[in-house]
Design an enzyme around this catalytic site. Sequence first.
Site, PDB file in Angstrom:
ATOM      1  N   SER A 153     -16.840 -36.462 -13.695  1.00  0.00           N
ATOM      2  CA  SER A 153     -16.111 -37.424 -14.533  1.00  0.00           C
ATOM      3  C   SER A 153     -16.186 -36.978 -15.984  1.00  0.00           C
ATOM      4  O   SER A 153     -17.139 -36.321 -16.406  1.00  0.00           O
ATOM      5  CB  SER A 153     -16.751 -38.804 -14.389  1.00  0.00           C
ATOM      6  OG  SER A 153     -16.462 -39.601 -15.499  1.00  0.00           O
ATOM      7  N   TYR A 166     -23.309 -45.060 -13.822  1.00  0.00           N
ATOM      8  CA  TYR A 166     -22.180 -44.199 -13.435  1.00  0.00           C
ATOM      9  C   TYR A 166     -22.282 -42.862 -14.165  1.00  0.00           C
ATOM     10  O   TYR A 166     -22.144 -41.786 -13.559  1.00  0.00           O
ATOM     11  CB  TYR A 166     -20.870 -44.911 -13.792  1.00  0.00           C
ATOM     12  CG  TYR A 166     -19.615 -44.160 -13.418  1.00  0.00           C
ATOM     13  CD1 TYR A 166     -19.042 -44.316 -12.157  1.00  0.00           C
ATOM     14  CD2 TYR A 166     -18.987 -43.305 -14.326  1.00  0.00           C
ATOM     15  CE1 TYR A 166     -17.889 -43.632 -11.806  1.00  0.00           C
ATOM     16  CE2 TYR A 166     -17.833 -42.615 -13.983  1.00  0.00           C
ATOM     17  CZ  TYR A 166     -17.284 -42.785 -12.728  1.00  0.00           C
ATOM     18  OH  TYR A 166     -16.133 -42.110 -12.391  1.00  0.00           O
TER      19      TYR A 166
HETATM   20  N1  LIG Z   1     -10.019 -43.116 -11.807  1.00  0.00           N
HETATM   21  C1  LIG Z   1     -10.586 -42.536 -12.871  1.00  0.00           C
HETATM   22  O1  LIG Z   1     -10.193 -42.793 -14.022  1.00  0.00           O
HETATM   23  C2  LIG Z   1     -11.690 -41.542 -12.689  1.00  0.00           C
HETATM   24  C3  LIG Z   1     -12.171 -40.852 -13.810  1.00  0.00           C
HETATM   25  C4  LIG Z   1     -13.196 -39.925 -13.661  1.00  0.00           C
HETATM   26  C5  LIG Z   1     -13.736 -39.705 -12.395  1.00  0.00           C
HETATM   27  N2  LIG Z   1     -13.255 -40.406 -11.333  1.00  0.00           N
HETATM   28  C6  LIG Z   1     -13.874 -40.122 -10.030  1.00  0.00           C
HETATM   29  O2  LIG Z   1     -12.873 -39.779  -9.092  1.00  0.00           O
HETATM   30  C7  LIG Z   1     -13.262 -40.239  -7.795  1.00  0.00           C
HETATM   31  C8  LIG Z   1     -12.182 -41.129  -7.195  1.00  0.00           C
HETATM   32  O3  LIG Z   1     -11.978 -42.231  -8.058  1.00  0.00           O
HETATM   33  P1  LIG Z   1     -10.786 -43.268  -7.812  1.00  0.00           P
HETATM   34  O4  LIG Z   1     -10.397 -43.783  -9.151  1.00  0.00           O
HETATM   35  O5  LIG Z   1      -9.768 -42.704  -6.913  1.00  0.00           O
HETATM   36  O6  LIG Z   1     -11.602 -44.439  -7.059  1.00  0.00           O
HETATM   37  P2  LIG Z   1     -11.127 -45.533  -5.991  1.00  0.00           P
HETATM   38  O7  LIG Z   1     -12.049 -46.694  -6.126  1.00  0.00           O
HETATM   39  O8  LIG Z   1      -9.659 -45.773  -6.102  1.00  0.00           O
HETATM   40  O9  LIG Z   1     -11.447 -44.758  -4.625  1.00  0.00           O
HETATM   41  C9  LIG Z   1     -12.782 -44.511  -4.228  1.00  0.00           C
HETATM   42  C10 LIG Z   1     -12.815 -44.533  -2.714  1.00  0.00           C
HETATM   43  O10 LIG Z   1     -14.167 -44.295  -2.285  1.00  0.00           O
HETATM   44  C11 LIG Z   1     -14.426 -45.156  -1.205  1.00  0.00           C
HETATM   45  N3  LIG Z   1     -15.867 -45.365  -1.073  1.00  0.00           N
HETATM   46  C12 LIG Z   1     -16.673 -46.144  -1.849  1.00  0.00           C
HETATM   47  N4  LIG Z   1     -17.921 -46.109  -1.400  1.00  0.00           N
HETATM   48  C13 LIG Z   1     -17.933 -45.290  -0.317  1.00  0.00           C
HETATM   49  C14 LIG Z   1     -18.950 -44.869   0.577  1.00  0.00           C
HETATM   50  N5  LIG Z   1     -20.228 -45.301   0.463  1.00  0.00           N
HETATM   51  N6  LIG Z   1     -18.622 -44.002   1.569  1.00  0.00           N
HETATM   52  C15 LIG Z   1     -17.335 -43.573   1.726  1.00  0.00           C
HETATM   53  N7  LIG Z   1     -16.325 -43.974   0.916  1.00  0.00           N
HETATM   54  C16 LIG Z   1     -16.628 -44.816  -0.097  1.00  0.00           C
HETATM   55  C17 LIG Z   1     -13.685 -46.443  -1.545  1.00  0.00           C
HETATM   56  O11 LIG Z   1     -13.476 -47.281  -0.408  1.00  0.00           O
HETATM   57  C18 LIG Z   1     -12.395 -45.894  -2.135  1.00  0.00           C
HETATM   58  O12 LIG Z   1     -11.394 -45.704  -1.149  1.00  0.00           O
HETATM   59  C19 LIG Z   1     -14.610 -40.921  -7.981  1.00  0.00           C
HETATM   60  O13 LIG Z   1     -15.644 -39.982  -7.753  1.00  0.00           O
HETATM   61  C20 LIG Z   1     -14.594 -41.329  -9.436  1.00  0.00           C
HETATM   62  O14 LIG Z   1     -15.881 -41.505  -9.967  1.00  0.00           O
HETATM   63  C21 LIG Z   1     -12.256 -41.316 -11.432  1.00  0.00           C
END
Ligand SMILES: NC(=O)c1ccc[n+]([C@@H]2O[C@H](COP(=O)([O-])OP(=O)(O)OC[C@H]3O[C@@H](n4cnc5c(N)ncnc54)[C@H](O)[C@@H]3O)[C@@H](O)[C@H]2O)c1
Length: 263
Positions: A153, A166
């Site tokens: 991230s 986080y």
């Molecule tokens: N969206 C952003 O702005 C952003 C920025 C930086 C990093 N990220 C990272 O990108 C990745 C995806 O983020 P996103 O925004 O698509 O999130 P999201 O919440 O839309 O999707 C995350 C998915 O992970 C699943 N999940 C949660 N706990 C779980 C578990 N214990 N086992 C299996 N699945 C599980 C959830 O059900 C969900 O479908 C994450 O690692 C997040 O930290 C996102």
Amino acid sequence: MTIPSHLLTITPLAGKTAVVTGAGGGIGKAIAVLFASAGANVVIAEINEEAGKQAAAEIQSSGGHALFVATDVSKSASVQSMVQAALTRFGGLHVAVNNAAMQCDTTPVSELDEDYWNKIISVNFTGVALCLKWELQAMIAQGSGGSIINMASATIRKPGPQMPAYTAAKHGVLGLTRSAAMENGVHKIRVNALSPGGTMTELTATGLEKLGLTEADMASRIGVLGRFAKPEEIAHAALWLALDTSSYITGAFMPVDAGYDLV
Ligand SMILES: NC(=O)c1ccc[n+]([C@@H]2O[C@H](COP(=O)([O-])OP(=O)(O)OC[C@H]3O[C@@H](n4cnc5c(N)ncnc54)[C@H](O)[C@@H]3O)[C@@H](O)[C@H]2O)c1
């Protein structure tokens, strides 16, 4: 979500199997859809059964190959079974994207929410370690190398306020990435961290709502392009790291964050 039509005739991942954790929505689903359009057999490893089944069904109805496996990345036995299911169904494991994560915490360090700390560390940090453990064992036994992408991230480049658990977990993901890369170059397994900036997904929408902010409030503060990323823009970076076109890159931290540290 539709598969980008310009990729339908180009299938650089044909014959390869890719696991994507947390692929029921957001960035993970965009990666699963793109990898399937590039010819991969995709394993949707997701804790939310309804969302995971839906993602797999969408890929299959577009002519792709997908398998949903109910998975909790924070549980070692669950991750081990998921990797075994990939091997049983598709006969190998070549790419893994360790993407699943829980949403950010919302208190400063001085008011650390200890229960949430334990939960988020178990999913966002330990979950990546457990995925690495079982994916690496499968790839090492297979003996043909592989590419693993851990979702970090932009909070590694610049911490956001009130999200210490986080942020700390994502720093841990970078340490795991570098350790795994160092140990597994000998097996021709590359391990990299992909670091998205603000991307408009469920996780982001919920986070903004909790903080009482809108997309417009944040757009100019998250990067020099003045907008959030679309999940597909992160997915294309993941595809490049999965392919042999990035064959000399391992142990790296790849920001896809529109210059988050420049604003
Ligand atoms: N969206 C952003 O702005 C952003 C920025 C930086 C990093 N990220 C990272 O990108 C990745 C995806 O983020 P996103 O925004 O698509 O999130 P999201 O919440 O839309 O999707 C995350 C998915 O992970 C699943 N999940 C949660 N706990 C779980 C578990 N214990 N086992 C299996 N699945 C599980 C959830 O059900 C969900 O479908 C994450 O690692 C997040 O930290 C996102």
